[in-house]
Scaffold this motif. Sequence first.
Motif, mmCIF file in Angstrom:
data_model
loop_
_atom_site.group_PDB
_atom_site.id
_atom_site.type_symbol
_atom_site.label_atom_id
_atom_site.label_comp_id
_atom_site.label_asym_id
_atom_site.label_seq_id
_atom_site.Cartn_x
_atom_site.Cartn_y
_atom_site.Cartn_z
ATOM 1 N N PRO A 2 13.098 8.348 -11.690
ATOM 2 C CA PRO A 2 13.511 6.980 -11.923
ATOM 3 C C PRO A 2 12.911 6.102 -10.720
ATOM 4 N N TYR A 3 12.288 5.109 -10.190
ATOM 5 C CA TYR A 3 12.187 4.090 -8.641
ATOM 6 C C TYR A 3 13.455 4.188 -8.029
ATOM 7 N N GLU A 4 13.931 4.390 -7.287
ATOM 8 C CA GLU A 4 14.539 4.286 -5.912
ATOM 9 C C GLU A 4 15.113 3.514 -4.477
ATOM 10 N N THR A 38 0.736 9.772 -5.599
ATOM 11 C CA THR A 38 0.431 11.634 -5.074
ATOM 12 C C THR A 38 1.655 12.092 -5.159
ATOM 13 N N GLY A 39 2.651 11.429 -6.338
ATOM 14 C CA GLY A 39 3.620 12.430 -6.988
ATOM 15 C C GLY A 39 4.215 11.994 -5.851
ATOM 16 N N GLY A 40 4.403 10.979 -4.687
ATOM 17 C CA GLY A 40 6.030 10.846 -4.199
ATOM 18 C C GLY A 40 6.763 10.215 -4.688
ATOM 19 N N LYS A 41 7.893 9.587 -3.801
ATOM 20 C CA LYS A 41 8.792 8.805 -4.911
ATOM 21 C C LYS A 41 8.546 7.542 -4.472
ATOM 22 N N VAL A 42 8.787 6.805 -5.846
ATOM 23 C CA VAL A 42 8.134 5.000 -5.832
ATOM 24 C C VAL A 42 9.480 4.510 -5.691
ATOM 25 N N ALA A 43 10.078 4.260 -4.176
ATOM 26 C CA ALA A 43 10.861 3.079 -4.007
ATOM 27 C C ALA A 43 10.185 2.017 -3.018
ATOM 28 N N TRP A 44 11.713 1.081 -2.587
ATOM 29 C CA TRP A 44 11.282 -0.316 -1.955
ATOM 30 C C TRP A 44 12.586 -0.184 -0.399
ATOM 31 N N TYR A 45 12.524 -1.191 -0.369
ATOM 32 C CA TYR A 45 13.563 -1.493 0.919
ATOM 33 C C TYR A 45 14.856 -2.758 0.189
ATOM 34 N N ASP A 52 0.971 -1.409 0.120
ATOM 35 C CA ASP A 52 0.307 -0.152 0.118
ATOM 36 C C ASP A 52 0.608 1.141 0.267
ATOM 37 N N PRO A 53 1.944 1.236 0.988
ATOM 38 C CA PRO A 53 2.539 2.527 0.954
ATOM 39 C C PRO A 53 3.105 3.519 -0.219
ATOM 40 N N VAL A 54 3.857 2.194 -1.779
ATOM 41 C CA VAL A 54 4.591 2.417 -2.632
ATOM 42 C C VAL A 54 3.247 2.310 -3.814
#
Length: 313
Positions: free
Chosen positions: A245-247, A178-185, A170-172
């Motif tokens: 890009p994703y991070e 919402t325009g945030g950074k698409v990122a994963w751990y 859900d967070p990603v």
Amino acid sequence: MKVLVLGASGFIGFPVAQALSRAGHTVYGLTRSATKAKQLAADEIIPIIGEPSVSDTWIHLVPTLDVVIEAIGGTADLRNIAVSLLSIVGTAAQATRPPSAPKITYIYTSGMWVHGSSPNEFICDTTPLNPITLVAWRPAVEQAILKDEKVNGIVIRPALLYGKSASLLDPVFEAAATGGKVAWYGKPGGRFALIHPDDLADLYVRVVEKAPILGGLAIDAGNENTEPVDDFLQRLLEVSGAKGPYEWITPSNLFEEALSTTQLLRPYLAKSLLGWSQKKPGLTEGLPLYYAAWKALQDGKEKGETLFAALTS
């Protein structure tokens, strides 16, 4: 069969209870929420409102039940709850069921993180466990359930869930929308072990119906193939229209370290013993559908919140 689902309004428990009801079983569902109890009733699941650890609301069912499913999540005290519930059910079954009755089946919902990180070697249902720190307590609980003499103990270990309201993804999804950074751990090259809640619910039904011959088994619940996290993140940018890009995020706590876990999973017991197979598209393949479903749920929540605010202002 008569089945009690503890945690019946949760991300795992609700589709499990629905699937059992559709399969013709009598299903009781424990929930803490009166609102969710109405939702259970609408799905022909007999609702019980109460706390799992306060057994007065549901313990009277034990004498006539065939199966109890523990599918409780969303609490920091999962270990003590699991130990307590096993004791409560086992003691009640021993005291109230006729000597000639078969053992009540107790299905415990564990998780794939008990296998630990496995980026270079395949793991399966019977691979010796090497849990990540966050769930280091779980193998002992699994063994207590599998070896308990008062119940017919079975363990199901779901992989990371996707679809519906997105669970831990859900967070990603929220960031993408919402325009945030698409990122994963973690770091590039990671892989997800995954399962859709509908496929997981199908597995629970099969386990319930074959429970008398499955006692003492721990069954991994995951798709046959794991998926590259990089592919998912890139596809999410394309589907959502988010700016790339994703991070990658360096984990800063045990939960974030858990989310970064890479596993090369090859489960076999569900297929070989129960004829189970994945039916839903994988996460990356079906992402347009899953992202749209998540968005629809968010829109529904926003409309509900707006209406509530208008009515209470």
